[in-house]
Write a protein that holds these residues in place. Structure first.
Motif, short mmCIF file in Angstrom:
data_model
loop_
_atom_site.label_atom_id
_atom_site.label_comp_id
_atom_site.label_asym_id
_atom_site.label_seq_id
_atom_site.Cartn_x
_atom_site.Cartn_y
_atom_site.Cartn_z
N THR C 49 0.82 -1.23 0.00
CA THR C 49 0.00 0.00 0.00
C THR C 49 0.85 1.27 0.00
OG1 THR C 49 0.10 0.15 2.41
CG2 THR C 49 -1.70 -1.19 1.47
N GLY C 50 2.17 1.13 0.12
CA GLY C 50 3.01 2.32 0.22
C GLY C 50 3.15 2.78 1.66
N MET C 51 2.64 2.00 2.59
CA MET C 51 2.72 2.38 4.01
C MET C 51 4.17 2.34 4.47
SD MET C 51 0.98 0.25 7.12
CE MET C 51 1.39 0.54 8.86
N VAL C 52 4.57 3.35 5.22
CA VAL C 52 5.93 3.43 5.75
C VAL C 52 5.98 2.69 7.08
CG1 VAL C 52 7.60 5.04 6.80
CG2 VAL C 52 6.43 5.64 4.64
N VAL C 53 7.00 1.84 7.24
CA VAL C 53 7.21 1.19 8.54
C VAL C 53 8.65 1.46 8.95
CG1 VAL C 53 7.16 -0.97 9.83
CG2 VAL C 53 5.60 -0.64 7.91
N LEU C 54 8.84 1.97 10.16
CA LEU C 54 10.19 2.34 10.59
C LEU C 54 10.39 1.99 12.05
CD1 LEU C 54 12.90 3.80 10.02
CD2 LEU C 54 11.78 5.96 10.58
N GLN C 55 11.51 1.33 12.33
CA GLN C 55 11.86 1.07 13.73
C GLN C 55 12.69 2.25 14.22
OE1 GLN C 55 13.33 -2.85 14.83
NE2 GLN C 55 14.71 -1.91 16.33
N ALA C 56 12.20 2.91 15.21
CA ALA C 56 12.86 4.11 15.73
C ALA C 56 13.93 3.73 16.74
CB ALA C 56 11.82 5.01 16.39
N GLU C 57 14.69 4.76 17.16
CA GLU C 57 15.79 4.51 18.11
C GLU C 57 15.26 4.44 19.55
OE1 GLU C 57 15.44 6.97 16.00
OE2 GLU C 57 15.94 8.93 16.84
N SER C 58 14.04 4.84 19.74
CA SER C 58 13.47 4.76 21.10
C SER C 58 11.97 4.99 20.97
CB SER C 58 14.05 5.88 22.00
OG SER C 58 13.53 7.14 21.58
N GLU C 59 11.25 4.71 22.05
CA GLU C 59 9.82 5.00 22.04
C GLU C 59 9.58 6.50 21.94
OE1 GLU C 59 11.25 2.94 24.35
OE2 GLU C 59 10.10 1.09 24.49
N VAL C 60 10.48 7.26 22.54
CA VAL C 60 10.34 8.72 22.48
C VAL C 60 10.42 9.18 21.02
CG1 VAL C 60 11.38 10.90 23.17
CG2 VAL C 60 11.36 8.99 24.77
N ALA C 61 11.40 8.64 20.30
CA ALA C 61 11.52 9.02 18.88
C ALA C 61 10.29 8.55 18.12
CB ALA C 61 12.78 8.40 18.28
N ALA C 62 9.81 7.35 18.43
CA ALA C 62 8.68 6.78 17.69
C ALA C 62 7.43 7.65 17.81
CB ALA C 62 8.38 5.37 18.19
N ILE C 63 7.11 8.07 19.04
CA ILE C 63 5.89 8.87 19.20
C ILE C 63 6.05 10.24 18.52
CG2 ILE C 63 6.50 9.88 21.43
CD1 ILE C 63 2.98 8.72 20.42
N ASN C 64 7.28 10.73 18.48
CA ASN C 64 7.49 12.03 17.83
C ASN C 64 7.48 11.90 16.31
OD1 ASN C 64 7.96 14.37 19.81
ND2 ASN C 64 8.98 12.63 20.75
N MET C 65 7.82 10.70 15.82
CA MET C 65 7.66 10.45 14.39
C MET C 65 6.17 10.45 14.05
SD MET C 65 10.55 7.53 13.75
CE MET C 65 12.30 7.90 13.97
N VAL C 66 5.38 9.82 14.94
CA VAL C 66 3.94 9.84 14.72
C VAL C 66 3.45 11.28 14.66
CG1 VAL C 66 1.71 9.31 15.78
CG2 VAL C 66 3.51 7.58 15.74
N TYR C 67 3.96 12.12 15.59
CA TYR C 67 3.57 13.54 15.64
C TYR C 67 3.93 14.24 14.33
CZ TYR C 67 3.34 18.38 17.46
OH TYR C 67 3.06 19.71 17.67
N GLY C 68 5.12 13.92 13.82
CA GLY C 68 5.57 14.56 12.57
C GLY C 68 4.65 14.20 11.41
N ALA C 69 4.39 12.90 11.24
CA ALA C 69 3.54 12.47 10.12
C ALA C 69 2.12 13.00 10.32
CB ALA C 69 3.54 10.95 10.04
N ALA C 70 1.63 12.95 11.56
CA ALA C 70 0.25 13.39 11.85
C ALA C 70 0.09 14.88 11.53
CB ALA C 70 -0.10 13.13 13.31
N SER C 71 1.15 15.65 11.73
CA SER C 71 1.02 17.10 11.49
C SER C 71 0.85 17.39 10.00
CB SER C 71 2.21 17.87 12.07
OG SER C 71 3.42 17.34 11.65
N THR C 72 1.10 16.38 9.17
CA THR C 72 0.91 16.60 7.72
C THR C 72 -0.36 15.90 7.24
OG1 THR C 72 2.05 14.57 7.03
CG2 THR C 72 3.43 16.50 7.46
#
Lengths: 258, 74, 363
Positions: C49-72
């Motif tokens: 589907t083109g869905m991006v899957v990424l393992q972050a360096e920490s849970e803190v980074a992961a939730i902030n990645m969600v924040y980044g994508a969500a802001s768009t």
């Protein structure tokens, strides 16, 4: 020829870019943030990419960057801008994504996000303003505070016995294969400004060509934090900051410069 | 070669009197006003307008982009 | 076409994310939910589907990645387990404050601290009473089966985008690790960029084109403006309570006693209902499906019918406080539950009902 004859629209050779708003900058008089903001916006304007540019603002003096930068901006939690930028760049691969961060944001609380975004080689631009202090919160010691430099949390000068030497994060990430262009610039004289602008333009060009991560450190002054007037702080910066944080390209086209 | 004459316009209410523009002006055109603007800052002005070449050095180091630069052939 | 499979809860959730048209998943390994990212990495949804899957360096980074994508305006999610969710709470508070749609999953394990890896429900307060800083709430869905682990992903995204708010799926190690039949929904296409810009262009930071710039932030240095922002959030929560409350009532019509239990604990309680009725004790079960909004009115009504209520949670009792608030002292409300990763049995639950509510007779 009288001044009044010169000052005509057709004779104008320089004015503020339209990508900076008219909001008065919250930065202290003579602070490098203002120049760094303007250069980034001038480059985005000149490259004609504002419609595809997304900025990520940090927490720190430039937390209010979105009041000044006339581009789409999302404001990150302290230290997390590279994580946001990673997600934005990955979900919008053709956009120009940049973070704008200070030394506390990028090299203290956000160290892991910085290192891993660089290690993954995200196709983003990181603009890192290093003024060796936490400005917004009132002048506390930062990872890049110099040995012996006094701040509100190192009133007797940074003690390298207990706090170690200033962190050279830029040299650190330059050694990560993921970084493509790593440079250290300054914005306190016209010569430095022109070079810094060229570096920022190179960085956004790299994004267009999908070359990976471009990292621009801008060594800047902090008049309030260093307790000097702007011109003295720029002299002090040259005599103290530059020896420890030497200016110039560190990595170009993925290759470390000897 | 045609002589070039420059001039700057300082937005005196935006200027914060930081004086960073002064050392980069090769021609010593700029000084600080004795009066202050609405915020209480002395502001930059052309104390030696004839010497201005319109090179934009002052404008590009100004953190608040308070300086607009003009240049004309004489 | 929808599909019947036998899957682990965590894997069903991961597959459901792909089928819900999620744009991105950012995760980090932590037992008992690492299967979510493992499944996604194996399935390679970027090809489907083109869905991006990424393992972050920490849970803190992961939730902030969600924040980044969500802001768009992208549909972004993350999952973790108790300690990892604690690390994410600052980010969750930012998502709430910046009014960003996102889905967070907590597959709970025993705590506090490093705790254990077995199931628990001891993060109820963290989930329902905010957890992060400031006045905000999370819409919380509590799956009690592999089917709900799957179904609740698209439900969560729908709620998140309806309200522009973060939504939490509060599961636990038991639901995440067990295998059950699951009917998977049809693939829902990811929203194309142009559609995102058209639909969310009024707020999302997709690039300033043909409009003024968009700013996504949770910062407001002027107290009156921040206060107005918080009240705007509160209005959303009131609307959630009016429009999107979900619960299930099992054998409550003739109930003289009531269990209140959610998630895996509700399944154990359901067995206890059966055991009790075999002994002639008429007990029913109210299963909150959303923990916020909480079925307060329904509980008050039932409190006029039953003689006592037992809150059954895999914890030392957290939801029991909300049950007491709802019941307003009308009848005794007690709690029973194992914790620390231990799991109570139906027999233990029945015994607790008899001892704490029925024979106690203090009502």
């Amino acid at each position: 020829m009288e001044v009044i004859d010169i000052i005509k629209p057709e004779n104008q050779v320089f004015n503020k870019t339209c990508l900076m708003t008219d909001t008065t900058l919250s930065y202290c008089p003579g602070c490098g943030h203002g120049v760094a903001h303007n250069l980034a916006m001038e480059v985005i304007d000149e490259l004609g990419i504002v419609e595809d540019t997304i900025g990520v603002a940090p927490v720190g003096c430039s937390v209010l960057a979105y009041d000044f930068m006339n581009v789409d901006i999302t404001q990150a939690a302290h230290g997390r801008a590279p994580a946001l930028a990673t997600a934005i760049s990955r979900t919008w691969p053709d956009k120009y994504v940049f973070t704008y961060q200070g030394d506390g944001d990028l090299a203290a609380i956000g160290t892991a996000e910085t290192i891993h975004a660089c290690n993954r080689g995200e196709n983003i631009v990181i603009i890192f303003v290093n003024n060796g202090i936490y400005g917004m919160t009132g002048g506390q010691m930062a990872p890049t505070t110099l040995p012996g430099m006094s701040t509100s949390t190192s009133p007797y000068g940074r003690d390298i016995e207990t706090m170690g030497m200033p962190l050279k994060i830029t040299e650190l990430i330059a050694n990560l294969p993921g970084t493509y262009y790593v440079t250290r610039q300054a914005v306190h004289t016209h010569k430095h400004v022109r070079k810094a602008k060229k570096a920022i333009k190179t960085a956004f060009e790299n994004t267009r060509l999908k070359k990976g991560l471009s990292f621009i450190e801008i060594v800047s002054n902090c008049n309030s934090g260093w307790k000097m007037n702007p011109n003295d702080s720029n002299v002090w910066m040259e005599e103290n900051m530059f020896p420890y944080f030497p200016l110039g390209d560190i990595k170009v086209k993925g290759k470390l410069k000897q | 070669m045609a002589k070039v004459k420059g001039a700057i316009v300082v937005d005196t209410e935006t200027c914060k009197g930081c004086e960073v523009c002064i050392p980069v002006c090769q021609e010593n055109v700029i000084s600080m006003s004795t009066t202050v603007n609405r915020k209480g800052y002395h502001y930059a002005y052309m104390s030696n307008p004839d010497a201005c070449t319109g090179c934009t050095n002052c404008a590009i180091v100004c953190p608040d982009r308070a300086i607009t630069v003009y240049r004309a052939k004489v | 076409m929808s599909e019947l499979r036998l899957m682990k809860g965590n894997e069903a959730l991961a597959e459901a994310a792909i089928r819900a048209g999620a744009d991105a998943y950012f995760g980090y390994p932590i037992t008992p939910q690492s299967e979510v990212i493992e499944y996604l990495m194996t399935e390679r949804p970027e090809e489907r589907t083109g869905m991006v899957v990424l393992q972050a360096e920490s849970e803190v980074a992961a939730i902030n990645m969600v924040y980044g994508a969500a802001s768009t305006g992208k549909r972004a999610m993350t999952s973790s387990s108790s300690p990892g969710v604690s690390l994410k709470l600052e980010g969750v508070s930012y998502l709430a404050g910046a009014e960003l749609p996102a889905v967070i999953v907590n597959v709970m394990r025993g705590g506090p601290g490093l705790g254990t890896i077995q199931p628990s429900q001891a993060d109820y307060f963290q989930a329902v009473k905010g957890g992060g800083h400031g006045d905000y709430k999370l819409y919380v869905l509590a799956p009690a089966s592999v089917q709900e682990m799957s179904d609740f992903v698209s439900d969560a995204f729908d709620i998140a985008f309806k309200y522009r708010a973060p939504v939490l799926i509060l599961s636990d190690g038991l639901i995440g690790q067990m295998m059950e039949k699951v009917v998977l929904k049809d693939q829902k296409d990811r929203m194309p960029d142009e559609e995102i810009i058209k639909r969310y262009g009024s707020w999302a930071t997709t690039g300033k084109k043909g409009r003024e710039r968009n700013i996504v932030t949770s910062l407001d240095l002027i107290p009156e403006k921040m206060e107005a922002r918080v009240h705007r959030l509160m209005k959303k929560y009131e609307q959630m309570e009016r429009e999107d409350l979900r619960y299930e009532m099992i054998q409550c019509e003739d109930a003289e006693y009531l269990f209140v239990a959610y998630g895996s604990s509700s399944r154990i309680a359901q067995k206890a209902v059966q055991l009790a009725r075999e002994k002639g004790i008429k007990v029913g079960l109210l299963r909150p499906i959303t923990l916020f909004p909480f079925p307060k009115q329904q509980l008050l009504v039932l409190a006029h019918q039953v003689k006592g209520i037992l809150s059954v949670e895999l914890s030392t009792g957290q939801m029991v406080e909300d049950v007491r608030l709802a019941v307003k002292g009308r009848v005794p409300v007690k709690h029973y539950g194992r914790t620390g990763g231990s799991i109570h049995t139906p027999e233990e639950v029945l015994e607790a009902l008899e001892q704490k509510i029925i024979s106690d007779g203090s009502n």
